[in-house]
Design a protein around this motif. Sequence first.
Motif, PDB file in Angstrom:
ATOM      1  N   CYS A 287       0.851  -1.197   0.000  1.00  0.00           N
ATOM      2  CA  CYS A 287       0.000   0.000   0.000  1.00  0.00           C
ATOM      3  C   CYS A 287       0.887   1.246   0.000  1.00  0.00           C
ATOM      4  O   CYS A 287       1.976   1.230   0.587  1.00  0.00           O
ATOM      5  N   GLY A 288       0.386   2.307  -0.586  1.00  0.00           N
ATOM      6  CA  GLY A 288       1.076   3.603  -0.531  1.00  0.00           C
ATOM      7  C   GLY A 288       2.494   3.512  -1.059  1.00  0.00           C
ATOM      8  O   GLY A 288       2.742   3.051  -2.183  1.00  0.00           O
ATOM      9  N   THR A 289       3.414   3.957  -0.233  1.00  0.00           N
ATOM     10  CA  THR A 289       4.820   3.951  -0.636  1.00  0.00           C
ATOM     11  C   THR A 289       5.315   2.533  -0.912  1.00  0.00           C
ATOM     12  O   THR A 289       6.085   2.302  -1.847  1.00  0.00           O
ATOM     13  N   SER A 334       5.790  -4.137   3.290  1.00  0.00           N
ATOM     14  CA  SER A 334       5.192  -3.219   4.268  1.00  0.00           C
ATOM     15  C   SER A 334       6.244  -2.745   5.260  1.00  0.00           C
ATOM     16  O   SER A 334       6.905  -3.569   5.889  1.00  0.00           O
ATOM     17  N   GLN A 335       6.395  -1.448   5.387  1.00  0.00           N
ATOM     18  CA  GLN A 335       7.327  -0.907   6.372  1.00  0.00           C
ATOM     19  C   GLN A 335       6.975  -1.424   7.756  1.00  0.00           C
ATOM     20  O   GLN A 335       7.808  -1.994   8.455  1.00  0.00           O
ATOM     21  N   SER A 336       5.731  -1.236   8.145  1.00  0.00           N
ATOM     22  CA  SER A 336       5.306  -1.540   9.517  1.00  0.00           C
ATOM     23  C   SER A 336       5.033  -3.019   9.734  1.00  0.00           C
ATOM     24  O   SER A 336       5.039  -3.488  10.873  1.00  0.00           O
ATOM     25  N   THR A 339       0.099  -3.103   8.342  1.00  0.00           N
ATOM     26  CA  THR A 339      -0.972  -2.564   7.503  1.00  0.00           C
ATOM     27  C   THR A 339      -2.037  -3.636   7.263  1.00  0.00           C
ATOM     28  O   THR A 339      -1.732  -4.703   6.704  1.00  0.00           O
ATOM     29  N   VAL A 385       5.528  10.060   9.603  1.00  0.00           N
ATOM     30  CA  VAL A 385       4.422   9.368   8.933  1.00  0.00           C
ATOM     31  C   VAL A 385       4.756   9.105   7.464  1.00  0.00           C
ATOM     32  O   VAL A 385       4.423   8.054   6.908  1.00  0.00           O
ATOM     33  N   ALA A 387       6.916   7.826   4.655  1.00  0.00           N
ATOM     34  CA  ALA A 387       8.000   6.838   4.558  1.00  0.00           C
ATOM     35  C   ALA A 387       9.111   7.383   3.667  1.00  0.00           C
ATOM     36  O   ALA A 387       8.842   7.903   2.582  1.00  0.00           O
ATOM     37  N   LYS A 460       4.483  11.562  -1.921  1.00  0.00           N
ATOM     38  CA  LYS A 460       5.215  12.236  -0.838  1.00  0.00           C
ATOM     39  C   LYS A 460       4.836  13.711  -0.782  1.00  0.00           C
ATOM     40  O   LYS A 460       4.592  14.260   0.282  1.00  0.00           O
ATOM     41  N   GLU A 463       1.240  14.263   0.441  1.00  0.00           N
ATOM     42  CA  GLU A 463       1.116  13.832   1.837  1.00  0.00           C
ATOM     43  C   GLU A 463       1.625  14.888   2.820  1.00  0.00           C
ATOM     44  O   GLU A 463       0.984  15.142   3.833  1.00  0.00           O
TER      45      GLU A 463
HETATM   46  C1  AGP Z   1       3.908   6.697   2.991  1.00  0.00           C
HETATM   47  O1  AGP Z   1       4.543   7.926   3.016  1.00  0.00           O
HETATM   48  C2  AGP Z   1       2.602   6.655   3.632  1.00  0.00           C
HETATM   49  N1  AGP Z   1       2.607   7.101   4.965  1.00  0.00           N
HETATM   50  C3  AGP Z   1       1.778   5.419   3.392  1.00  0.00           C
HETATM   51  O2  AGP Z   1       1.419   5.435   2.043  1.00  0.00           O
HETATM   52  C4  AGP Z   1       2.402   4.047   3.712  1.00  0.00           C
HETATM   53  O3  AGP Z   1       3.442   3.782   2.836  1.00  0.00           O
HETATM   54  C5  AGP Z   1       1.319   2.971   3.615  1.00  0.00           C
HETATM   55  O4  AGP Z   1       0.319   3.231   4.550  1.00  0.00           O
HETATM   56  C6  AGP Z   1       1.852   1.586   3.806  1.00  0.00           C
HETATM   57  O5  AGP Z   1       2.430   1.406   5.060  1.00  0.00           O
HETATM   58  P1  AGP Z   1       3.317   0.152   5.372  1.00  0.00           P
HETATM   59  O6  AGP Z   1       4.517   0.213   4.489  1.00  0.00           O
HETATM   60  O7  AGP Z   1       3.654   0.260   6.817  1.00  0.00           O
HETATM   61  O8  AGP Z   1       2.499  -1.054   5.058  1.00  0.00           O
END
Ligand code: AGP
Length: 584
Positions: A287-289, A334-336, A339, A385, A387, A460, A463
Amino acid sequence: MCGIIGYIGKKAAAPTIYGGLLRLEYRGYDSAGIAVSDGRKVRQVKLAGRVNLLEGRLSALCGNAGIGHTRWATHGAPDDVNAHPHRAGKITIVHNGIIENYAELKREALALGETFLSETDSEVIACLINRYYRGKILPALKEACGRLRGSYAILAICEGEDGIAVAKNKSPVVIGCGADGTYVSSDIPALAGLCGEVCIAEDGDYAFLTAEGFEIYDGALNRVSRPMQKNRALPEDVDKGGYPHFMLKEIYRSPRAAEDTVRAFGGVKQKFCKYAEGTGRVILAGCGTAYNSCLAARRYFESFARVPCEVETAGEYRYKNPVITPSTLVIAVSQSGETADTVEAAALARGRGAKVIAVTNAPFSALTRIAGLTVPVAAGFEVCVAATKSYTGQLAALYLMAKALGGGDPSPLEEAPSKIKAALDDMDICAVADMCVHSRGVYFLGRDLDYATALEASLKLKEVSYIQCEGYAAGELKHGALALIDGEKTAVTIISDPALAGKCENAVEQVISRGGKVAVITTLAQVASAFGGRAEVVLLPQCDKYVAPLVTAAAVQVLAYRCAVLLGRNPDMPRNLAKSVTVE
Ligand code: AGP
């Protein structure tokens, strides 16, 4: 997506919880609140707005046990009344997640004569626990959770009863012991410097915290043990380190993110090659980035490994009926690792027999528990917030995976850290930022890998600055968007592939001839000289075309940051957003 924290121990709870909320604020900043028990009474303060508004109210909260919440509003306006904690009778709770059947539960409660103050879904939890309370909060919490549908991490305290009760389903819970008490939180960084080890609770777990420690229980309230993990978070991870904003600090950590990710891949390369053996088709989802990093990675997998590759936004993928064969490899990025859409997409794919790899910056996250293998992004904790360094780390990990799958030489990536660093040290993007903030719209253009960067640049910028902008494949401009170009619009074209430079230059010329404002971000000296004097040009270090996305990303991240600052926005906490989107 809402941060929760609890503490019970020797210290005064209010300042401890307040400090934790400041560290969790990236999860939501619509309102904040704290409730503290002095053993007999529970008192609370809660206010709409940022956590720091609570600072002047902490003296009203005496006691050594308490819970706190920072909110990203889902149900009900971001005002004082809807702020957590919520209370019913002797019970006070904070909640992260969404209760999908709250309307039905609220109707039932109203019919029983119970009353509500807020418009939130969370208040029904307090109400249910209060209804089921028979002198012990944990069984009452369990009974209440049996009525809930949805996601939750709940902390509950009861007037007159020592301890903090915890429930977890699909929203993260981390518990740890420190020298002076016991902590529970939504995320590990909030416990940096407080707990040397942490326990990551699993879905369906309950826990009970006392000043001496904690116990974890399963759904039948039988005691279970969960492994303790070393808390890798350091206080400096949650500190701006002399930078004015986390966003800038984290952009400047991108070279390190690339370097550390390359090193970390060395540790999983063999496992990856074994797991991915026989792959006939790759599906990348995020998702997103993370989705944008998948778009760039598609080119990596197609070019280096010559396997068909598709990219899906995880939120769409989870609701289609995907074609999965035994040779399908799904890579969830996914960074986190939290998601909800990405976690559910990965679970769906795994459930249908696909091999699933998690590419994540969060080694103990929900996504890693679903995946058959985790490939680490070693970007370090990301607080802003937006990424930034995690995008760089994702690109590096995906590049290496594609090379390993194709059996190719990954050494060009080794130049990435020094090239990103040189770009950050030498580039001057202020004039382009000035142009963007004085425009009524910004279009980012690029082809192939630069198109993925254009989309990320647009995400970016919108956002953190709230400027209206779009990313376009440069060749698509003339098929519609060119109609929008006039003297009040800016086109920023990204050009890093010598083979496509001529084609991209055409797009720039088309904008110039329609009177639009023009900027070019390029790694190619010949492109820079072609537009010198006719456009704002940012020349970045020349590099391999597959490495270029890591370098151009740093430039567009700084551009977004500069625009936000010029417009007086706080880039670390964009309006309406939260970092981990753990709800649908
Ligand atoms: C990126 O700048 C955003 N904050 C958002 O799009 C983010 O990348 C997205 O919610 C996905 O998050 P994740 O990588 O933690 O899954």
